[in-house]
Write an enzyme that holds these catalytic residues in place. Structure first.
Site, PDB file in Angstrom:
ATOM      1  N   ASP A 160       0.856  -1.193   0.000  1.00  7.69           N
ATOM      2  CA  ASP A 160       0.000   0.000   0.000  1.00  7.69           C
ATOM      3  C   ASP A 160       0.888   1.237   0.000  1.00  7.69           C
ATOM      4  O   ASP A 160       1.659   1.468   0.942  1.00  7.69           O
ATOM      5  CB  ASP A 160      -0.900  -0.024   1.244  1.00  7.69           C
ATOM      6  CG  ASP A 160      -1.983   1.039   1.195  1.00  7.69           C
ATOM      7  OD1 ASP A 160      -2.203   1.622   0.117  1.00  7.69           O
ATOM      8  OD2 ASP A 160      -2.615   1.279   2.235  1.00  7.69           O
ATOM      9  N   ASP A 205      -2.739   2.335  -6.168  1.00  3.55           N
ATOM     10  CA  ASP A 205      -1.681   2.371  -5.161  1.00  3.55           C
ATOM     11  C   ASP A 205      -1.705   1.199  -4.182  1.00  3.55           C
ATOM     12  O   ASP A 205      -1.019   1.238  -3.159  1.00  3.55           O
ATOM     13  CB  ASP A 205      -1.772   3.684  -4.371  1.00  3.55           C
ATOM     14  CG  ASP A 205      -3.077   3.803  -3.591  1.00  3.55           C
ATOM     15  OD1 ASP A 205      -4.097   3.258  -4.042  1.00  3.55           O
ATOM     16  OD2 ASP A 205      -3.068   4.444  -2.527  1.00  3.55           O
ATOM     17  N   GLU A 206      -2.455   0.153  -4.488  1.00  3.06           N
ATOM     18  CA  GLU A 206      -2.627  -0.922  -3.516  1.00  3.06           C
ATOM     19  C   GLU A 206      -2.785  -2.254  -4.246  1.00  3.06           C
ATOM     20  O   GLU A 206      -3.486  -2.336  -5.251  1.00  3.06           O
ATOM     21  CB  GLU A 206      -3.870  -0.634  -2.669  1.00  3.06           C
ATOM     22  CG  GLU A 206      -4.151  -1.608  -1.568  1.00  3.06           C
ATOM     23  CD  GLU A 206      -5.411  -1.254  -0.801  1.00  3.06           C
ATOM     24  OE1 GLU A 206      -5.729  -1.983   0.152  1.00  3.06           O
ATOM     25  OE2 GLU A 206      -6.093  -0.267  -1.160  1.00  3.06           O
TER      26      GLU A 206
END
Length: 356
Positions: free
Chosen positions: A13, A108-109
């Site tokens: 993350d 983003d994860e």
């Protein structure tokens, strides 16, 4: 505990991703409160913010106007999605050096299943350390990672030492970690469920385990079974490299609140045209199965109404809008319209690869 598949999962993350990319490109933003979001005079909201801004109580989904009240010297940038996609692509390419089993959740994860990876003698911990270092060196931002035997615990662990942290929960540590886990950390448990559990005297998973499966299902319905499993650290979901698209929607936040139902209805034709245009990208594989409308009122309360239908006409959305508005009878700041989708003509479910 129940026997589970022995997996090695890394949940990665990025730390305040959009803001991190902006701080990378402009070091003068590093140590000042920074947020990415819409303009306050256009009813914008915050997408993300850096840690100096969070110290003022600012968080994602907060109205930009409210954020500026909490921190008048907050720097708000509109964001650059193309730049963020490029950074995400660079990060995903690093993940791909370790495994093909990658499940992106957003730009983003992502989950990585490194169970069969050979790097570092198969050590998921060493792989996570190297991934974090490579992202820092080549992309210029930090990521936090959680390593665990399943997705549920890995996701919780990645948040444990944020920012720029690594938390490893090995199989022999899983039981103790879960027992001490506050119920508010359980995936899917929001403020309302947390309050209900606390009213029952339940603060952590050890407390939750005192309730039987039947008691939890009776109190929380289908989610009760999930609570029973998660309080025992059970999560057998595999890392999925593809995702099914089940819905598509369009939302507009208005610069000035819409005062009545008539004004809300007037906005529907243009929004439905935009929705249909968006849907055409998926029309070969998916078909419309239902209509959805969401209203967010001036006081930030919101409601959603939907109806199954293959023919989502303007008249249907007008009806749903009326039903939604009558629930609040207040000025409206946001309208969302959407389609529920299903596989077309009985075809297999479309798999949309998440490529950034």
């Amino acid at each position: 505990m129940t026997e589970q598949p022995l997996r090695k999962i890394i949940h990665c993350d990025c730390d305040c991703f959009f803001a991190a990319v902006e701080m990378r490109d402009n070091p003068s933003l590093q140590d000042i409160p920074l947020a990415i979001g819409g303009s306050s005079d256009r009813r914008g909201v915050i997408s993300t913010c850096n840690y100096p801004a969070r110290a003022f109580g600012i968080h994602s989904a907060m109205a930009t106007a409210q954020a500026l009240k909490l921190c008048p010297h907050l720097t708000v940038l509109p964001g650059n999605m193309e730049k963020y996609r490029q950074a995400s692509a660079a990060i995903m390419s690093i993940y791909a050096d370790y495994t093909d089993l990658i499940e992106p959740l957003s730009l983003d994860e992502a989950y990585l299943d490194v169970t069969d990876a050979k790097h570092h003698g198969g050590s998921a911990t060493l792989m996570a350390q190297e991934i974090r270092q490579r992202v820092s060196d080549t992309v210029g931002i930090t990521i936090s990672a959680g390593v665990a035997p399943n997705k549920y615990i890995a996701k919780i662990a990645s948040d444990w030492h944020k920012p720029d942290g690594l938390c490893v929960i090995t199989p022999d540590k899983l039981e103790d970690f879960v027992l001490r886990l506050p119920v508010k950390k359980i995936v899917g448990v929001g403020k309302v469920t947390t309050a209900k559990l606390q009213q029952m005297g339940i603060e952590n998973c050890a407390d939750l385990r005192q309730l039987s499966l039947a008691q939890l299902v009776n109190r929380f319905g289908r989610f009760g079974k999930r609570l029973y499993e998660l309080s025992r650290g059970i999560d057998e979901r595999p890392v999925k490299t593809t995702r099914e698209r089940k819905s598509i929607s369009v939302e507009h936040t208005f610069a000035v609140d819409l005062p009545d139902l008539s004004c809300c209805v007037d906005k529907l034709p243009a929004m439905l045209s935009e929705l249909e245009l968006r849907f055409q990208k998926h029309a070969q594989q998916r078909e419309v199965a239902g209509a959805v409308i969401k209203l967010k009122f001036a006081d930030f309360t919101q409601t959603t109404v939907e109806q199954q239908s293959g023919e989502c006409s303007l008249a249907l959305y007008q009806h749903l809008c009326q039903e939604a508005w009558l629930r609040g009878r207040k000025a409206v700041r946001l309208i969302g319209v959407g389609y529920r989708l299903r596989p077309k003509n009985g075809q297999q479910v479309e798999q949309l690869k998440l490529l950034y």
